[in-house]
Structure formats: structure tokens, C-alpha cells
Design an enzyme around this catalytic site. Structure first.
Site, mmCIF file in Angstrom:
data_model
loop_
_atom_site.group_PDB
_atom_site.id
_atom_site.type_symbol
_atom_site.label_atom_id
_atom_site.label_comp_id
_atom_site.label_asym_id
_atom_site.label_seq_id
_atom_site.Cartn_x
_atom_site.Cartn_y
_atom_site.Cartn_z
ATOM 1 C CG ASN A 43 -62.636 4.652 32.125
ATOM 2 O OD1 ASN A 43 -63.198 4.060 32.809
ATOM 3 N ND2 ASN A 43 -61.462 3.637 31.575
ATOM 4 C CD GLU A 45 -61.178 2.140 27.065
ATOM 5 O OE1 GLU A 45 -61.059 1.078 26.792
ATOM 6 O OE2 GLU A 45 -60.086 2.891 28.320
ATOM 7 C CB CYS A 54 -60.371 10.587 31.535
ATOM 8 S SG CYS A 54 -58.770 10.507 30.964
ATOM 9 C CD GLU A 56 -59.434 11.768 36.191
ATOM 10 O OE1 GLU A 56 -60.032 11.016 35.367
ATOM 11 O OE2 GLU A 56 -58.325 11.086 36.569
ATOM 12 C CB CYS A 87 -54.286 11.293 31.643
ATOM 13 S SG CYS A 87 -55.565 12.809 31.302
ATOM 14 C CB CYS A 90 -57.440 14.269 34.558
ATOM 15 S SG CYS A 90 -58.563 12.800 33.373
HETATM 16 N N1 THU Z 1 -57.915 7.396 32.663
HETATM 17 C C1 THU Z 1 -59.143 7.392 33.450
HETATM 18 O O1 THU Z 1 -59.995 7.849 33.291
HETATM 19 N N2 THU Z 1 -58.042 8.981 34.240
HETATM 20 C C2 THU Z 1 -57.756 8.929 34.375
HETATM 21 O O2 THU Z 1 -56.891 9.925 35.007
HETATM 22 C C3 THU Z 1 -56.007 7.987 33.343
HETATM 23 C C4 THU Z 1 -56.779 7.350 32.776
HETATM 24 C C5 THU Z 1 -59.084 5.881 32.024
HETATM 25 C C6 THU Z 1 -58.261 6.439 30.085
HETATM 26 C C7 THU Z 1 -58.526 5.129 29.396
HETATM 27 O O3 THU Z 1 -60.073 4.640 29.019
HETATM 28 C C8 THU Z 1 -57.948 4.031 31.013
HETATM 29 O O4 THU Z 1 -57.743 4.585 31.718
HETATM 30 C C9 THU Z 1 -56.601 4.016 30.249
HETATM 31 O O5 THU Z 1 -55.774 5.241 29.763
#
Ligand code: THU
Length: 133
Positions: A43, A45, A54, A56, A87, A90
Site C-alpha cells: 500500500n 498512501e 492498496c 492488491e 477491501c 480490491c
Molecule cells: N489496505 C490495503 O492495502 N489492502 C486492503 O485490502 C485493505 C487496506 C491499506 C489501505 C490503507 O493504506 C491501509 O491499508 C489502511 O486502510
């Protein structure tokens, strides 16, 4: 080493590259494509929160950038007391590049804990068929 163990190790490794100044929640993903190659993502940000991506999404983009379209296995790893599932967005991304044999493996820092198909995690996916009226 089995394919899933190799994927898990790579997902753990890429997780350490996660850029997470805001949530402090690191996620790693590793895909084995239909050809047997591995693609990873973490991920990333952004101060403008919705611009973050994310793990994925990163792995799926890497697979596509190599010209591949079918996920055979994907491992998603995070450090959470309850296992994290991809999520909703994703799941839809995974759906696009899955078939009924695609396996989604959910992992924590101890290893892979659960394995699902995309139909189990996203039973009512928005499908390409819906575009045809
Ligand atoms: N996140 C992912 O990378 N994948 C997921 O399936 C769930 C959430 C990340 C997004 C964000 O950077 C952090 O987790 C908190 O939500």
C-alpha cells in the site's frame, strides 16, 4: 517450497516497503499469475487520503504491466488480530482478473490462515455481462 509459501514470503517482503505515514498499517500482496510468475505490491498512501492505493492494486498493476491478465493465487498479508480481507474495491479488482480456480489467501505474520475463491468473497460482483442490456 510450495507456490503459496513462496508467495507468502514475497508478500511479507514487499510489505516492508509499504508507504504508510497516515494509517501505519502495512499490507503486502503477492500474485502468482497463470504463467507462474510472481508480482508484488504494497500500500502507498498519500496526504490526500483517497489518492492512496492498496497493496492488491499495486500487485495487479504490476501483473498487467508485464502483459498478464489471470491471477492463479494471491496472498494478502497484514499484521492484524483479525485476519484482513481485501477491501470492497480490491475484491472488484481481483474479480476482473480471476476465474473460478483463482485462490485468495489471507495471511497474518504467522502465515496463511484462510483461502477463498472470489465467488466466496464477492458473490454479487459487478460483471461485464451487466454492461450488455
Ligand atoms: N489496505 C490495503 O492495502 N489492502 C486492503 O485490502 C485493505 C487496506 C491499506 C489501505 C490503507 O493504506 C491501509 O491499508 C489502511 O486502510
Amino acid at each position: 517450497m510450495s507456490a503459496v509459501s513462496e508467495l507468502y514470503e514475497q508478500a511479507l517482503a514487499v510489505r516492508t516497503c509499504a508507504y504508510i505515514p497516515y494509517s501505519k498499517f502495512a499490507v503486502g500482496a503477492a500474485i502468482m499469475s497463470a504463467s507462474g510468475k510472481i508480482y508484488t505490491g504494497c500500500n502507498v498512501e498519500n496526504v490526500s487520503y483517497p489518492c492512496g492505493t492498496c497493496a492488491e492494486a499495486g500487485a495487479i498493476a504490476a501483473m498487467n504491466a508485464a502483459g498478464e491478465r489471470l491471477i492463479q493465487d494471491i496472498v494478502v498479508v497484514a499484521d492484524s488480530s483479525s485476519l484482513i480481507s481485501p477491501c470492497g474495491a480490491c475484491l472488484q479488482r481481483i474479480f476482473e482478473f480471476s476465474d473460478k480456480n483463482t485462490k485468495i489467501h489471507l495471511a497474518d505474520l504467522a502465515g496463511v490462515k484462510k483461502t477463498y475463491t472470489i465467488a466466496e468473497l464477492l458473490p454479487a460482483a459487478f460483471d461485464e455481462k451487466e454492461l450488455r442490456r
